[in-house]
Design a protein around this motif. Structure first.
Motif, PDB file in Angstrom:
ATOM      1  N   GLN A   1      -5.603 -27.335  98.196  1.00 15.16           N
ATOM      2  CA  GLN A   1      -5.183 -28.500  97.434  1.00 15.16           C
ATOM      3  C   GLN A   1      -5.250 -28.165  95.958  1.00 15.16           C
ATOM      4  N   ALA A   2      -4.241 -28.572  95.216  1.00 13.62           N
ATOM      5  CA  ALA A   2      -4.275 -28.402  93.765  1.00 13.62           C
ATOM      6  C   ALA A   2      -5.146 -29.474  93.147  1.00 13.62           C
TER       7      ALA A   2
ATOM      8  N   GLN B   1       2.120 -27.005  89.233  1.00 17.43           N
ATOM      9  CA  GLN B   1       2.152 -25.544  89.124  1.00 17.43           C
ATOM     10  C   GLN B   1       0.998 -24.932  89.934  1.00 17.43           C
ATOM     11  N   TYR B   2      -0.167 -25.545  89.835  1.00 18.35           N
ATOM     12  CA  TYR B   2      -1.302 -25.064  90.639  1.00 18.35           C
ATOM     13  C   TYR B   2      -1.045 -25.273  92.125  1.00 18.35           C
ATOM     14  N   HIS B   3      -0.303 -26.335  92.461  1.00 19.25           N
ATOM     15  CA  HIS B   3       0.103 -26.556  93.850  1.00 19.25           C
ATOM     16  C   HIS B   3       0.963 -25.376  94.322  1.00 19.25           C
TER      17      HIS B   3
ATOM     18  N   THR C   1       7.171 -31.474  94.291  1.00 23.02           N
ATOM     19  CA  THR C   1       5.707 -31.496  94.235  1.00 23.02           C
ATOM     20  C   THR C   1       5.097 -30.149  93.873  1.00 23.02           C
ATOM     21  N   THR C   2       5.908 -29.107  93.774  1.00 18.23           N
ATOM     22  CA  THR C   2       5.415 -27.810  93.314  1.00 18.23           C
ATOM     23  C   THR C   2       6.287 -27.308  92.172  1.00 18.23           C
ATOM     24  N   LYS C   3       5.690 -26.528  91.304  1.00 23.68           N
ATOM     25  CA  LYS C   3       6.407 -25.859  90.226  1.00 23.68           C
ATOM     26  C   LYS C   3       5.983 -24.394  90.221  1.00 23.68           C
TER      27      LYS C   3
ATOM     28  N   ASP D   1       0.975 -16.596  85.528  1.00 25.26           N
ATOM     29  CA  ASP D   1       0.026 -15.608  86.049  1.00 25.26           C
ATOM     30  C   ASP D   1      -1.416 -16.099  85.983  1.00 25.26           C
ATOM     31  N   ASP D   2      -1.780 -16.812  84.917  1.00 25.36           N
ATOM     32  CA  ASP D   2      -3.150 -17.314  84.793  1.00 25.36           C
ATOM     33  C   ASP D   2      -3.475 -18.318  85.892  1.00 25.36           C
ATOM     34  N   GLN D   3      -2.508 -19.151  86.230  1.00 19.48           N
ATOM     35  CA  GLN D   3      -2.732 -20.143  87.286  1.00 19.48           C
ATOM     36  C   GLN D   3      -2.859 -19.470  88.651  1.00 19.48           C
TER      37      GLN D   3
END
Length: 324
Positions: free
Chosen positions: A12-13, A185-187, A290-292, A296-298
């Motif tokens: 889960q993000a 983005q984290y998702h 719901t996603t992006k 690289d950091d994420q």
């Protein structure tokens, strides 16, 4: 190692991070403003009677959803607290630090009562949200088309269309805010890491970034299935007024959730079959909202969370509730 020989993991993000659920612990990694990655680890313990319910078709879906809402809310709350701390001005942060030093008992992390409170709040939030999403489209359709025709199936199809429009509109609007965009983005980073792990590649940023941000087992797919299944289930019940219609939908909500969960399991297990794989496409399309694409950091944060979860799984014993 093949995918079939590996455990199936989900995640889960959260705000500026990702949570992954392992066999022994749920782990969240969050990147702070100073680029430090901090972890929140919660032992994964389930009552015997809950485990038994999770083996019963239809019932297991409702149990799994409520359990996910409860545990997910704990990790989301941790990430929000961490984010809020980073947003505090330096002078106020020093004042808060001095206050905490005078109360050392507050440094021990979350108490059991706090964890239970957040879990209950997460379940209640899910139930309220699902009720609103179920009741409002039915009421809108009834007010606009209630006397236009008598065919129940047509009414249900229109109601389902209204639900989809509400869902797409809501997701699009919130995705415009910077904080939610980063959450999405984290998702995407969570999905990429799971796909890379299931493919058996080394979990490096470069390798993970090669995978798609879409995944069949995502909760976004479940939202689509709940709309489609609802159209079918509600067609077996007749109503004579708007209030009766709403009453029926509220009573049937656990049934719809249960069937939707089973449908998601079937489409995921059969996604390699040439024809049946297309059943999961509506959920994948919704994930485009719901996603992006993560940076690289994420992805690095997502990898850190997943690796820590794997490490705790290999140890074989649940850790203590800890913030690292």
């Amino acid at each position: 190692m093949s995918q079939n020989s590996r455990n199936i993991y989900g995640g889960q993000a959260v705000i500026e991070g990702v949570m992954f659920a392992g066999r022994h612990a749920n782990v969240t990694a969050v990147r702070r403003k100073n680029n430090e990655i901090v972890f929140y680890e919660v032992p994964r313990t389930t009552k015997t009677w809950v485990q038994k319910l999770k083996k019963v078709p239809l019932v297991r879906g409702v149990v799994a959803i409520l359990e996910s809402s409860a545990k997910g809310s704990q990790h989301l709350n941790f990430s929000m607290e961490t984010y809020a701390e980073d947003e505090v001005p330096p002078e106020k942060a020093e004042e808060q630090s001095e206050i905490k030093e005078t109360k050392p008992e507050e440094k021990s992390g979350w108490s059991l009562s706090m964890v239970v409170g957040v879990a209950v709040a997460g379940i209640i939030s899910f139930i309220v949200g699902k009720l609103v999403f179920t009741v409002v489209p039915a009421a809108v359709e009834e007010l606009i088309f209630g006397r236009a025709f008598s065919n129940i199936i047509v009414h249900n199809l229109i109601e389902g269309g209204i639900k989809i429009l509400f869902l797409l509109g809501y997701l699009y609007i919130i995705s415009l805010t910077p904080l939610i965009k980063r959450l999405f983005q984290y998702h995407g980073a969570e999905h990429k890491v799971i796909s890379a792990y299931e493919a058996g590649v080394d979990l490096t940023v470069a390798n993970v970034q090669k995978f798609t941000r879409l995944h069949y087992r995502c909760g976004s797919s479940f939202m689509v299935f709940s709309v489609l299944v609802g159209v079918i289930v509600y067609s077996f019940f007749h109503w004579d007024s708007m209030w009766e219609r709403i009453y029926i939908r509220v009573l049937l909500l656990p049934v719809v959730l249960g069937f939707s969960y089973e449908a998601l399991r079937v489409t995921n297990s059969m996604r390699e079959l040439p024809v049946l794989r297309y059943l999961g496409y509506p959920g994948l399309w919704l994930q485009k909202l719901t996603t992006k694409e993560p940076n690289d950091d994420q992805v690095a944060v997502s990898i850190a969370s997943f690796n820590r979860m794997l490490e705790l799984d290999r140890q074989g014993t649940p850790p203590q509730l800890v913030k690292v």
